[in-house]
Design a protein around this motif. Structure first.
Motif, PDB file in Angstrom:
ATOM      1  N   PRO A 395       0.919  -1.319  -0.060  1.00  0.00           N
ATOM      2  CA  PRO A 395      -0.181  -0.032   0.124  1.00  0.00           C
ATOM      3  C   PRO A 395       0.746   1.221   0.159  1.00  0.00           C
ATOM      4  O   PRO A 395       0.255   2.452  -0.070  1.00  0.00           O
ATOM      5  N   ALA A 396       2.096   1.055   0.168  1.00  0.00           N
ATOM      6  CA  ALA A 396       2.947   2.309   0.236  1.00  0.00           C
ATOM      7  C   ALA A 396       3.344   2.687  -1.357  1.00  0.00           C
ATOM      8  O   ALA A 396       3.609   4.003  -1.550  1.00  0.00           O
ATOM      9  N   ARG A 397       2.789   1.712  -2.139  1.00  0.00           N
ATOM     10  CA  ARG A 397       2.925   2.234  -3.642  1.00  0.00           C
ATOM     11  C   ARG A 397       1.765   2.658  -4.096  1.00  0.00           C
ATOM     12  O   ARG A 397       0.694   1.995  -3.539  1.00  0.00           O
ATOM     13  N   PRO A 398       1.716   3.419  -5.205  1.00  0.00           N
ATOM     14  CA  PRO A 398       0.369   3.723  -5.897  1.00  0.00           C
ATOM     15  C   PRO A 398      -0.311   2.414  -6.233  1.00  0.00           C
ATOM     16  O   PRO A 398       0.106   1.502  -6.707  1.00  0.00           O
ATOM     17  N   MET A 399      -1.624   2.598  -6.278  1.00  0.00           N
ATOM     18  CA  MET A 399      -2.364   1.409  -6.535  1.00  0.00           C
ATOM     19  C   MET A 399      -2.487   1.359  -8.312  1.00  0.00           C
ATOM     20  O   MET A 399      -2.563   2.373  -8.979  1.00  0.00           O
ATOM     21  N   PRO A 400      -2.141   0.018  -8.824  1.00  0.00           N
ATOM     22  CA  PRO A 400      -2.195   0.105 -10.253  1.00  0.00           C
ATOM     23  C   PRO A 400      -3.657   0.498 -10.909  1.00  0.00           C
ATOM     24  O   PRO A 400      -4.588   0.404 -10.238  1.00  0.00           O
ATOM     25  N   GLU A 401      -3.424   0.573 -11.907  1.00  0.00           N
ATOM     26  CA  GLU A 401      -4.559   0.973 -12.662  1.00  0.00           C
ATOM     27  C   GLU A 401      -5.756  -0.210 -12.819  1.00  0.00           C
ATOM     28  O   GLU A 401      -7.143   0.015 -12.710  1.00  0.00           O
ATOM     29  N   LYS A 402      -5.253  -1.554 -12.923  1.00  0.00           N
ATOM     30  CA  LYS A 402      -5.868  -2.476 -13.011  1.00  0.00           C
ATOM     31  C   LYS A 402      -5.418  -3.532 -11.924  1.00  0.00           C
ATOM     32  O   LYS A 402      -4.096  -3.804 -11.996  1.00  0.00           O
ATOM     33  N   THR A 403      -6.364  -4.035 -11.296  1.00  0.00           N
ATOM     34  CA  THR A 403      -5.665  -5.131 -10.107  1.00  0.00           C
ATOM     35  C   THR A 403      -6.501  -6.258 -10.608  1.00  0.00           C
ATOM     36  O   THR A 403      -7.407  -6.399 -11.168  1.00  0.00           O
ATOM     37  N   VAL A 404      -6.080  -7.477  -9.696  1.00  0.00           N
ATOM     38  CA  VAL A 404      -6.931  -8.664  -9.583  1.00  0.00           C
ATOM     39  C   VAL A 404      -7.919  -8.931  -8.893  1.00  0.00           C
ATOM     40  O   VAL A 404      -8.634  -9.966  -8.533  1.00  0.00           O
ATOM     41  N   TYR A 405      -8.331  -7.750  -8.079  1.00  0.00           N
ATOM     42  CA  TYR A 405      -9.249  -7.698  -6.869  1.00  0.00           C
ATOM     43  C   TYR A 405     -10.700  -7.135  -7.805  1.00  0.00           C
ATOM     44  O   TYR A 405     -10.545  -5.973  -8.012  1.00  0.00           O
ATOM     45  N   TYR A 406     -11.576  -7.984  -8.053  1.00  0.00           N
ATOM     46  CA  TYR A 406     -12.712  -7.686  -8.773  1.00  0.00           C
ATOM     47  C   TYR A 406     -13.907  -7.452  -7.937  1.00  0.00           C
ATOM     48  O   TYR A 406     -14.090  -8.466  -6.941  1.00  0.00           O
ATOM     49  N   MET A 407     -14.609  -6.449  -7.794  1.00  0.00           N
ATOM     50  CA  MET A 407     -15.480  -6.178  -6.799  1.00  0.00           C
ATOM     51  C   MET A 407     -16.672  -5.017  -7.226  1.00  0.00           C
ATOM     52  O   MET A 407     -16.454  -4.535  -8.087  1.00  0.00           O
ATOM     53  N   ILE A 408     -17.678  -5.176  -6.616  1.00  0.00           N
ATOM     54  CA  ILE A 408     -18.569  -4.061  -6.621  1.00  0.00           C
ATOM     55  C   ILE A 408     -19.166  -3.620  -5.393  1.00  0.00           C
ATOM     56  O   ILE A 408     -19.397  -4.322  -4.603  1.00  0.00           O
ATOM     57  N   PRO A 409     -19.008  -2.311  -4.835  1.00  0.00           N
ATOM     58  CA  PRO A 409     -18.733  -1.165  -5.696  1.00  0.00           C
ATOM     59  C   PRO A 409     -17.434  -1.046  -5.618  1.00  0.00           C
ATOM     60  O   PRO A 409     -16.629  -1.340  -4.887  1.00  0.00           O
ATOM     61  N   ASP A 410     -16.843  -0.476  -6.867  1.00  0.00           N
ATOM     62  CA  ASP A 410     -15.458   0.027  -6.912  1.00  0.00           C
ATOM     63  C   ASP A 410     -14.933   1.029  -5.738  1.00  0.00           C
ATOM     64  O   ASP A 410     -13.656   0.881  -5.441  1.00  0.00           O
ATOM     65  N   SER A 411     -15.686   1.546  -5.003  1.00  0.00           N
ATOM     66  CA  SER A 411     -15.452   2.495  -3.936  1.00  0.00           C
ATOM     67  C   SER A 411     -14.833   1.867  -2.700  1.00  0.00           C
ATOM     68  O   SER A 411     -14.149   2.354  -2.015  1.00  0.00           O
ATOM     69  N   LEU A 412     -15.029   0.408  -2.876  1.00  0.00           N
ATOM     70  CA  LEU A 412     -14.360  -0.141  -1.616  1.00  0.00           C
ATOM     71  C   LEU A 412     -12.860  -0.689  -1.896  1.00  0.00           C
ATOM     72  O   LEU A 412     -12.362  -1.086  -1.073  1.00  0.00           O
ATOM     73  N   LEU A 413     -12.644  -0.484  -3.214  1.00  0.00           N
ATOM     74  CA  LEU A 413     -11.352  -1.242  -3.667  1.00  0.00           C
ATOM     75  C   LEU A 413     -10.135  -0.471  -2.845  1.00  0.00           C
ATOM     76  O   LEU A 413      -9.289  -1.081  -2.489  1.00  0.00           O
TER      77      LEU A 413
END
Length: 978
Positions: A395-413
């Motif tokens: 988490p100390a590094r920027p979150m990549p544009e695409k992750t392998v974590y798929y979920m709804i809603p995106d606000s939880l990511l």
């Protein structure tokens, strides 16, 4: 190992003939006269014969009986100074004879003798040439090379090691040739000898069994063939992974104890005896381990092979043994010992909570390490001694544009991204002694070399095809890693919810090192499970186990998990489906599974979102996958559609299924209109319904209904429809009649194999390969046979002989995998098990030379001429280096003292009792002496009233041990003529 006379250790009496044929053996060595003497050793059935003759002008002769072709030994003592000295000076030859009249001639010595008149010996020479020489010749070559080194060179380990490496390579090459000979010479009884010499463990036993099945019936049903079959059975019956045979015996108070009554615990079934020194030397270590783990689910069940209750109980009390002790006091006839093919003690079997054998012959540090792995170290550590690497997003590094974590809603990511690595590291650190977490963007495959298990929770990651370290693949990482390298973890659906179902409750991940009592609840069956041929037998509710505390839907939005295709998942020995899950696919979909060194954990929850039970099971899964270190998957998944497509076809091409499809179409249209109307109403109120719902509003609908004819044609195809039209019964008959003949057309479809249909044999039965090899051998339908063999194997042989050799060598290890492309493949790992000693008989023939399987060789000879009617009889015991038998045993010691055996014919009297070579004191035990190496036992017999030519039976009763193992006490007899 003593290689000098290993040939004689594989002596196989009685290979062919039902009745003992006569043989004669005549010869001449120079013009020697007395005291020059020649000795001749052979077998008649299970009885050893040792004859001798004084040379007269170099001439000698022997005759006797044989049950069939067998190995013999001839020893020449030119000065008459005894057989043993002659053996050690090299005046001995080993050869084979049958029902023959043999001639042996030499101008000077036995080693230069020429054997004639023996087709059996000629066959042996041809066999010996084929395999590259006898083991004695291979050993002699190494000895010669070593002897050529100067004393200074012998101090150079690089030179001596080079000699040793060449020797071991020759032994390895020779072994390969023996397997090759046995597979390609089914009518030659030396094939049986080759198999005997190469079969000392379960792996080779399974390989030998397939070749033995192809040998000539006269060889298989002979005395030696039957004995060898029994040996194979003993070697392969009790192996890790097999169910531990159940048994019941009484404890010291006469109360029956049953092994299966201890289910739910790890049980060390330890065979021992009061007289077994190595057994009792291990007891202090075993007591320490028992104290550490008895409260964690570890039990010891010691089975004594004593036949004296007093000695058994005294040993228990003296050693202070705190666990379960049982025996039937029948010694080596102990029922449990026979059940487990125990041929020497100590012998132990670790049985898991489900009653399966987990390991064999664990002692000392090996036992300690295995128990620490199972139970998480000693009571003082509180954590499992393992190194674990977690690979995720830092988490100390920027979150990549695409992750392998798929979920709804995106606000939880973002919140999950910030917390997940810390959550995992905190949890794992409490479970394992060493835990490291790295960002996936920094991870390289080489990092896994320094740890026991890697947990891969983020991607992308590109692993090499030869990556063989234990790894857990979380949720979508299973197909992300699996698809490029051909694992069975394919992308079936990222739609796994929070519950597991169809669980293999007996699997180790639910029992060790944490015993987990799963909370099972009946819940409604997912609707998608009814959409297919399995649906008819699917109940309305299924027992389910909660893995994640939150799911994807039902008002508790969380990460969604991954399932892989279950069809064909279990069709190879490197893979196992452990659990399915609630998902949008079918009941066969795999949520938890293993292939090779990879474990798929399809559920998506981090420890904070796992149930307490699931956290324990996950720890168990980490421990479980560790044991598959360096075990690469054997099968690459190349086929999605398998034979179940036919079941689906029979289900779909049906009037009732068509009617359900029409009803479902109508119901779907009604539901679609209702949902769109609801969204339009929200939009009319000025509410933002979101981009996805805007798209949904634009979805068209149709009330058009497909005709039954078009419906059937859509599934059956034009060709079949032209034959059967809308007659659904004919389609079902077609698929049923040809069910065993379909094979891949491409990855997602199958087709009828008309070649196999013509042969009328299922393409998943090994008989199809046997049939095609036979066709090649008979030069009949060779093109068809070759097509089928290459279609259903990964081999590309060009001749019948090559195919036959391959089939003989691998028949017992073949498995058929549809996911691997409808192929027969060889289980290359069918035997990574510990060697098991062959069962030793309580009495029987005397071996001529000591071997690791039989460390004491017993023979006999007369010493000197008869004087005043008296003659000295010498029994020779040659004891393998590192082993000993007992010369003297005080009352304080539990061992078996050696006793001499003698049966004289009528008129015979012992003139002077037995004497022996000196015994050697055992350091640290004043009341114990042993015999080692070559030992002689001498008795003087008054033969004055015994008829000439009568037979004396002599031998010994002894117990042989080394520093770690004792064989059962044994009687050996030798016959010698006066």
């Amino acid at each position: 190992m003593n290689y000098k006379a290993l040939l004689f250790a594989v002596l196989l009496p009685g290979m062919a003939a039902a009745q003992a044929p006569d043989f004669t053996l005549k010869g001449q060595i120079g013009h020697y006269n007395a005291p020059a003497k020649i000795y001749f050793d052979h077998m008649e059935g299970s009885t050893g014969h040792s004859d001798s003759a004084v040379l007269v002008d170099g001439k000698f002769s022997f005759s006797g009986k044989l049950d069939g072709p067998g190995a013999v030994r001839m020893v020449f003592a030119p000065k008459g100074d005894g057989k043993e000295k002659a053996i050690y000076t090299g005046q001995a030859i080993y050869f084979y004879i049958g029902k023959e009249h043999i001639r042996i001639e030499s101008k000077d010595s036995l080693t230069n003798a020429v054997i004639s008149g023996s087709p059996v010996d000629a066959a042996y020479n041809a066999y010996n040439k084929y395999i590259g020489g006898s083991i004695m010749q291979v050993s002699a070559k190494a000895n010669y090379e070593f002897g050529q080194l100067t004393e200074e060179q012998k101090k150079d380990t690089s030179l001596t090691n080079a000699v040793d490496r060449r020797f071991r390579q020759r032994v390895k090459d020779r072994a390969a040739k023996e397997w090759e000979f046995a597979a390609s010479h089914p009518h030659d009884y030396f094939s049986l000898i080759a198999l005997m010499e190469q079969t000392s463990n379960a792996e080779n036993a399974r390989r030998a069994a397939s070749i033995l099945d192809g040998l000539d019936e006269s060889i298989r049903t002979s005395f030696g063939g039957k004995a060898f079959a029994e040996k194979i059975a003993a070697l392969t019956a009790i192996v890790p992974g097999a169910m531990a045979p159940d048994f019941t015996e009484n404890d010291t108070l006469g109360k029956p104890v049953t092994l299966s009554g201890l289910r739910g615990k790890y049980v060390l079934v330890d065979f021992w005896a009061s007289w077994c020194g190595p057994c009792r030397a291990e007891n202090p270590n075993l007591k320490e381990q028992y104290a550490l783990y008895k409260d964690k689910g570890f039990e010891v069940l010691q089975v004594s092979l004593d036949d004296n209750r007093g000695k058994w109980v005294n040993a228990i009390q003296k050693d202070g043994l705190p666990w379960l002790e049982i025996s039937d006091l029948k010694g080596w006839n102990n029922a449990a010992g026979k059940l487990y093919a125990v041929s020497g003690v100590p012998a132990s079997f670790l049985v898991d909570p489900q009653g399966k054998i987990a390991a064999t012959n664990l002692r000392g540090e090996g036992l300690n390490q295995r128990l620490a792995e199972i139970f998480g170290g000693g009571a003082s550590t509180g954590s499992i001694p393992m190194k674990v690497l977690y690979v995720g997003y830092d988490p100390a590094r920027p979150m990549p544009e695409k992750t392998v974590y798929y979920m709804i809603p995106d606000s939880l990511l973002p919140g999950i991204y910030r917390a997940r690595m810390a959550d995992w590291k905190n949890f794992l650190t409490k479970q394992f002694t060493s835990v490291k977490a790295v960002d996936v963007r920094d991870y390289t495959a080489g990092m896994s070399d320094s740890v026991d298990v890697t947990i891969l929770d983020a991607g992308p990651v590109s692993l090499p095809a030869n990556f063989d370290r234990p790894m857990i693949l979380m949720h979508a990482m299973a197909p992300d890693v699996g698809l490029p390298i051909g694992l069975k973890f394919d992308w079936y659906c990222q739609c796994l919810e929070a519950d597991a179902l169809h669980i293999r409750m007996e699997h180790p991940i639910f029992h060790t090192p944490n015993e987990v009592k799963l909370t099972i609840k009946e819940k409604p069956t997912p609707g998608s499970f009814f959409n297919g041929f399995q649906g008819a037998a699917t109940p309305a509710t299924l027992p389910m186990w909660r893995v994640n505390t939150k799911g994807y839907g039902n008002g508790e939005p969380y990460l969604i998990g991954m399932v892989s295709h279950g069809e064909g998942f279990d069709d190879s020995p490197d893979a196992e489906a452990i659990s399915g899950g609630v998902c949008l696919k079918n009941a066969e979909a795999v949520a938890l599974g293993r292939q090779g060194n990879y474990f798929m954990w399809g559920f998506s929850g981090s420890p904070d979102y796992m149930t307490e039970e699931a956290r324990k099971v996950f720890v168990n899964a980490v421990c479980y996958i560790r044991q598959f270190d360096h075990q690469l998957p054997m099968v690459k998944k190349v086929q999605i559609e398998n034979r179940e497509w036919l079941d689906e076809q029979m289900y779909r091409i049906d009037t009732a299924t068509y009617q359900k499809a029409i009803a479902s179409r109508k119901e779907g249209n009604i539901r679609l209109r209702r949902m769109q109307d609801s969204l339009r109403a929200l939009k009319a109120e000025g509410k933002d319904i979101g981009r996805n719902n805007e798209m949904f509003l634009k979805m068209p609908m149709t009330d058009a209904v497909q005709s039954f004819e078009e419906y059937v044609k859509g599934y059956a195809g034009d060709e079949l429809y032209a034959k059967y039209g809308t007659n659904t019964a004919l389609y079902k008959k077609y698929y049923r009649d040809n069910y065993e003949y379909f094979y891949p057309q491409d990855t997602y479809s199958v087709q009828l194999d008309k070649d196999v249909q013509r042969l009328g044999i299922s393409n998943r039965k090994v008989e199809i390969l046997e049939k095609c090899v036979q066709l090649l051998e008979r030069n009949k339908d060779t093109a068809l046979a070759m097509r089928v063999l290459r279609r259903y194997t990964v081999e590309s042989f060009t001749t019948a002989g090559q195919w036959r050799k391959w089939l003989l060598e691998n028949k017992s290890r073949l498995y058929f995998t549809e996911s691997g492309g409808f192929k027969f493949m060889v289980n290359t790992r069918a035997a990574a098990v510990a060697p098991v000693a062959a069962k030793a008989a309580s009495s029987g023939k005397a071996g001529m030379v000591p071997t690791s399987a039989d460390p004491v060789a017993v023979s006999a000879h007369w010493d000197g001429k008869m004087e005043n009617g008296k003659r000295k009889l010498v029994v020779d015991a040659n004891i393998l280096k590192g082993w000993h038998i007992y010369a003297y045993v005080s009352k304080e010691n539990p061992f078996i003292q050696t006793e001499m055996l003698l049966e004289l014919p009528e008129g015979g009297v012992v003139a002077k009792d037995w004497e022996s070579s000196p015994g050697l004191p055992v350091q640290g035990n004043e009341g114990l002496y042993v015999y080692e190496g070559h030992t002689e036992f001498t008795v003087e017999v008054d033969c004055s009233k015994i008829k000439t030519g009568a037979t004396v039976k002599c031998g010994m009763f002894y117990q042989v041990c080394d520093n770690t193992k004792c064989f059962p006490p044994r009687k050996k007899w030798v016959e010698i003529k006066i």
